[in-house]
Design a protein around this motif. Structure first.
Motif, mmCIF file in Angstrom:
data_model
loop_
_atom_site.group_PDB
_atom_site.id
_atom_site.type_symbol
_atom_site.label_atom_id
_atom_site.label_comp_id
_atom_site.label_asym_id
_atom_site.label_seq_id
_atom_site.Cartn_x
_atom_site.Cartn_y
_atom_site.Cartn_z
ATOM 1 N N LEU A 43 0.828 -1.205 0.000
ATOM 2 C CA LEU A 43 0.000 0.000 0.000
ATOM 3 C C LEU A 43 0.863 1.256 0.000
ATOM 4 O O LEU A 43 0.582 2.222 -0.726
ATOM 5 C CB LEU A 43 -0.942 -0.026 1.205
ATOM 6 C CG LEU A 43 -2.032 1.026 1.296
ATOM 7 C CD1 LEU A 43 -2.936 0.959 0.079
ATOM 8 C CD2 LEU A 43 -2.841 0.824 2.552
ATOM 9 N N ILE A 44 1.934 1.239 0.782
ATOM 10 C CA ILE A 44 2.856 2.378 0.802
ATOM 11 C C ILE A 44 3.479 2.566 -0.578
ATOM 12 O O ILE A 44 3.564 3.689 -1.100
ATOM 13 C CB ILE A 44 3.936 2.169 1.883
ATOM 14 C CG1 ILE A 44 3.316 2.280 3.262
ATOM 15 C CG2 ILE A 44 5.063 3.180 1.730
ATOM 16 C CD1 ILE A 44 4.243 1.846 4.382
ATOM 17 N N ALA A 45 3.923 1.477 -1.197
ATOM 18 C CA ALA A 45 4.563 1.567 -2.509
ATOM 19 C C ALA A 45 3.600 2.085 -3.574
ATOM 20 O O ALA A 45 3.966 2.950 -4.385
ATOM 21 C CB ALA A 45 5.114 0.199 -2.902
ATOM 22 N N VAL A 104 0.892 3.928 -3.184
ATOM 23 C CA VAL A 104 0.559 5.333 -2.948
ATOM 24 C C VAL A 104 1.716 6.231 -3.393
ATOM 25 O O VAL A 104 1.507 7.297 -3.979
ATOM 26 C CB VAL A 104 0.203 5.560 -1.459
ATOM 27 C CG1 VAL A 104 0.150 7.036 -1.133
ATOM 28 C CG2 VAL A 104 -1.129 4.914 -1.144
ATOM 29 N N LEU A 105 2.949 5.799 -3.148
ATOM 30 C CA LEU A 105 4.094 6.606 -3.556
ATOM 31 C C LEU A 105 4.281 6.624 -5.075
ATOM 32 O O LEU A 105 4.849 7.574 -5.617
ATOM 33 C CB LEU A 105 5.365 6.097 -2.874
ATOM 34 C CG LEU A 105 5.454 6.374 -1.372
ATOM 35 C CD1 LEU A 105 6.701 5.734 -0.788
ATOM 36 C CD2 LEU A 105 5.427 7.862 -1.088
ATOM 37 N N LEU A 106 3.810 5.594 -5.766
ATOM 38 C CA LEU A 106 3.928 5.551 -7.220
ATOM 39 C C LEU A 106 2.917 6.446 -7.936
ATOM 40 O O LEU A 106 3.103 6.797 -9.093
ATOM 41 C CB LEU A 106 3.756 4.112 -7.720
ATOM 42 C CG LEU A 106 4.935 3.183 -7.482
ATOM 43 C CD1 LEU A 106 4.562 1.765 -7.911
ATOM 44 C CD2 LEU A 106 6.155 3.649 -8.243
ATOM 45 N N GLN A 107 1.851 6.815 -7.257
ATOM 46 C CA GLN A 107 0.806 7.598 -7.899
ATOM 47 C C GLN A 107 1.276 9.023 -8.148
ATOM 48 O O GLN A 107 2.062 9.580 -7.386
ATOM 49 C CB GLN A 107 -0.460 7.604 -7.056
ATOM 50 C CG GLN A 107 -1.128 6.265 -7.016
ATOM 51 C CD GLN A 107 -2.398 6.268 -6.197
ATOM 52 O OE1 GLN A 107 -2.862 7.323 -5.770
ATOM 53 N NE2 GLN A 107 -2.957 5.101 -5.969
ATOM 54 N N ARG A 108 0.741 9.606 -9.201
ATOM 55 C CA ARG A 108 1.089 10.977 -9.568
ATOM 56 C C ARG A 108 0.326 11.933 -8.668
ATOM 57 O O ARG A 108 -0.873 11.799 -8.464
ATOM 58 C CB ARG A 108 0.713 11.222 -11.031
ATOM 59 C CG ARG A 108 1.057 12.609 -11.516
ATOM 60 C CD ARG A 108 0.753 12.747 -12.984
ATOM 61 N NE ARG A 108 -0.665 12.563 -13.288
ATOM 62 C CZ ARG A 108 -1.533 13.562 -13.384
ATOM 63 N NH1 ARG A 108 -1.149 14.799 -13.181
ATOM 64 N NH2 ARG A 108 -2.791 13.314 -13.676
ATOM 65 N N SER A 109 1.041 12.923 -8.160
ATOM 66 C CA SER A 109 0.396 13.928 -7.330
ATOM 67 C C SER A 109 -0.348 14.897 -8.224
ATOM 68 O O SER A 109 0.193 15.401 -9.206
ATOM 69 C CB SER A 109 1.447 14.675 -6.510
ATOM 70 O OG SER A 109 0.852 15.742 -5.830
ATOM 71 N N GLU A 110 -1.593 15.179 -7.879
ATOM 72 C CA GLU A 110 -2.408 16.088 -8.678
ATOM 73 C C GLU A 110 -2.472 17.471 -8.059
ATOM 74 O O GLU A 110 -3.218 18.319 -8.516
ATOM 75 C CB GLU A 110 -3.807 15.516 -8.862
ATOM 76 C CG GLU A 110 -3.784 14.213 -9.645
ATOM 77 C CD GLU A 110 -5.164 13.625 -9.817
ATOM 78 O OE1 GLU A 110 -6.139 14.281 -9.428
ATOM 79 O OE2 GLU A 110 -5.262 12.503 -10.338
ATOM 80 N N GLY A 111 -1.762 17.700 -6.960
ATOM 81 C CA GLY A 111 -1.724 19.027 -6.365
ATOM 82 C C GLY A 111 -2.979 19.406 -5.608
ATOM 83 O O GLY A 111 -3.150 20.563 -5.262
ATOM 84 N N GLY A 112 -3.874 18.493 -5.386
ATOM 85 C CA GLY A 112 -5.116 18.831 -4.704
ATOM 86 C C GLY A 112 -5.156 18.373 -3.269
ATOM 87 O O GLY A 112 -6.204 18.402 -2.637
ATOM 88 N N GLY A 113 -4.025 17.957 -2.727
ATOM 89 C CA GLY A 113 -4.007 17.475 -1.357
ATOM 90 C C GLY A 113 -4.268 18.581 -0.364
ATOM 91 O O GLY A 113 -3.641 19.638 -0.412
ATOM 92 N N LEU A 114 -5.202 18.395 0.514
ATOM 93 C CA LEU A 114 -5.583 19.343 1.557
ATOM 94 C C LEU A 114 -5.981 20.707 0.996
ATOM 95 O O LEU A 114 -5.821 21.730 1.636
ATOM 96 C CB LEU A 114 -4.445 19.509 2.585
ATOM 97 C CG LEU A 114 -4.066 18.250 3.357
ATOM 98 C CD1 LEU A 114 -2.873 18.548 4.248
ATOM 99 C CD2 LEU A 114 -5.221 17.768 4.185
ATOM 100 N N GLY A 115 -6.450 20.726 -0.232
ATOM 101 C CA GLY A 115 -6.956 21.966 -0.813
ATOM 102 C C GLY A 115 -5.874 22.897 -1.315
ATOM 103 O O GLY A 115 -6.160 24.042 -1.661
#
Length: 119
Positions: free
Chosen positions: A16-18, A20-31
């Motif tokens: 699960l850690i791996a 999640v780290l592989l996913q692309r960040s979309e810049g929408g974390g925490l608004g």
């Protein structure tokens, strides 16, 4: 059986850690960030393979967590840690509140008493 579930649980956690780290960040974390018309601000998030795998691993992780909790509850069976150690706690023979004499340090030779004697 408990060891097998524990090993599966640890493998799921690392996977699960791996993922999640592989996913692309979309810049929408925490608004924060998140400009543009799509991504986190759209009505429906993109269902990528990594997103589906994350959900699957998360559901399996929660199931193994619940299973391990059930195993721990069965092993507890109403006994305390002291009962499992086989040590009996010492019986208290002293009164609950110590007397005034036990609060003072013992007098050494040549010391004057800290409290005047009661008359």
């Amino acid at each position: 059986m408990q060891n097998v579930v524990l090993i599966v649980h640890l493998i799921l956690a690392l996977s699960l850690i791996a993922v999640v780290l592989l996913q692309r960040s979309e810049g929408g974390g925490l608004g924060m960030g998140g400009g543009g018309g799509g991504g986190a601000m759209s009505g429906r998030a993109a269902a990528t393979a990594l997103g589906k795998l994350t959900w699957l691993l998360a559901i399996c992780f929660i199931c193994t967590s619940i299973t391990l909790t059930i195993f721990a509850a069965e092993n507890a069976s109403g006994s305390s840690v002291v009962d499992r150690l086989g040590v009996t706690p010492p019986a208290s023979t002293e009164p609950s509140a110590p007397s005034g004499d036990t609060l003072l340090p013992p007098l050494l030779d040549g010391d004057a008493p800290l409290v005047p004697p009661a008359e």
